[in-house]
Design an enzyme around this catalytic site. Sequence first.
Site, PDB file in Angstrom:
ATOM      1  N   SER A 253       0.853  -1.184   0.000  1.00 33.82           N
ATOM      2  CA  SER A 253       0.000   0.000   0.000  1.00 33.82           C
ATOM      3  C   SER A 253       0.889   1.234   0.000  1.00 33.82           C
ATOM      4  O   SER A 253       2.094   1.155   0.223  1.00 33.82           O
ATOM      5  CB  SER A 253      -0.885   0.022   1.242  1.00 33.82           C
ATOM      6  OG  SER A 253      -0.092   0.312   2.365  1.00 33.82           O
ATOM      7  N   LYS A 254       0.262   2.354  -0.254  1.00 37.48           N
ATOM      8  CA  LYS A 254       1.015   3.602  -0.397  1.00 37.48           C
ATOM      9  C   LYS A 254       1.816   3.909   0.874  1.00 37.48           C
ATOM     10  O   LYS A 254       2.880   4.498   0.813  1.00 37.48           O
ATOM     11  CB  LYS A 254       0.039   4.749  -0.712  1.00 37.48           C
ATOM     12  CG  LYS A 254       0.746   5.957  -1.277  1.00 37.48           C
ATOM     13  CD  LYS A 254      -0.041   6.622  -2.369  1.00 37.48           C
ATOM     14  CE  LYS A 254       0.677   7.852  -2.899  1.00 37.48           C
ATOM     15  NZ  LYS A 254       1.630   7.608  -3.930  1.00 37.48           N
TER      16      LYS A 254
END
Length: 490
Positions: A253-254
């Site tokens: 994920s970011k």
Amino acid sequence: MSEVRTRFAPSPTGYLHVGGLRSALYNYLFAKQQGGVVLLRIEDTDQSREVKGAVENLLAAFHWLGLEFDEGPHVGGACGPYVQSQRLTLYREHVKRLADANHAYPCFCAPATLDEMRAAQGARGEPPMYDRRCKSISPADARRRIERGEAHVWRMAVPGGQIVRVHDLVRGDVEFATDTVDDQVLLKSDGFPTYHLANVVDDHYMRISHVIRGEEWLPSAPKHALLYACFGWERPRFAHLPLLLNPDRSKMSKRGGDVAVEDYRRNGILPAALINFVALLGWHPQDEREIFSVDELVKEFSLERVNKAGAIFDGAKLRWMNAEYIKRESEHDLYAHVAALLTEQIEICGESRVRYAVATLRGGTEVYGDLADRIRATLGPRSADDPESIALLANAEARKLVTEFQRRMSEIPPEIWNDFPALEAAFKAAANDSGQAVGLKGKSLWQTVRAALTGQLHGPELAKLVGIWGRARVMAELENAASATTAVSS
Ligand code: GLU
């Protein structure tokens, strides 16, 4: 189904996630291999998540990667429009069709009611599901409430007690009990469809033959299968791709670092290397090869060799792969790529010396920025002298060598300084001859020359360094070394 038609159907969230790129790429490779078509469809039905410029960013990323869609909002095609917010009438007609056949019903529950329902289910340890209370409202009552303007959504009437079987090209047969499938919202109170309805209607009318998407969409597959059955449409074939994981096996994920294609682009990753790397996230070729051009991938790719297990995204491997692509670049191309990062150095030192620096220092480069940094450092001011190097120059023999060497270097004619192979030879001869004159050779000779020129015991190959530096810098360094050794001796 005859023609292979695949699609990449992103929601415009503002950037292209590498997971999205992986889906897009597999759709692209499969379609091209089968002589089919890959299209781009923008799934923008969640207006609250709308990001300005998102579609342009997405197209720019694909353009940079050199992956072009056959149909899409930017190129058109026979099945457009390719943006869901421009197809609202179609979705509303299809909800009506479902409602007429009792496959959909209006739900008037307010958000607060649904929150309470979920909280009560949570307290009982049950999964959150709509309790279907509006399903029993009579059609006449429902019509009256709608005509009065009461806010409502349309839900799918999921049949109870059935098993839905979906054949997945990666996972084989997957079964779902309809009792665990919620009565999905199909059309929201703002008149926009949800993902499920719009996705199925569009896949049907865009004649999609294969739906290739991330594993996170697998729970949607039974809902979609039920919708196809309600409409009486043939289903496309499904392939759900394994999750992308960080090296610690957490979901990518970011928050965990770079995930956007543009981040990799900014950090010097080449499009061909990124495509090659992403192709291997969940798919493996028949042999041990790791380097593939897009054309080779089109030939080799197969859905049968997509793994079920999560694919680990290893940033170090991506850099290694990038280095492999840089290694294969011609001197001419590499210079063209790095020159933009070295405009100041080119202005000061001239193009030919910077070209020579690129050719000389390129080994082991993982990203262009590293090579540019190395060249900048090489051309930049000398760092603090290593005490060992100072000590090395502090004896009579070394002092004599520096003076001899300085003289011989100053005698090299100017035209040789611009002819790098000749300069390498002239430099070696000057060093060897000076060594002979003072009785130094081998390692002690070269270490002393290096110490005099750079103040260090290790560094780039000296015969190349003198070419990168040019006459003025070399003579200044030697002058400096000579005066320092004199100072020590006096
Ligand atoms: N709009 C979905 C997404 O953002 C599409 C999923 C699918 O391919 O069905 O990924």
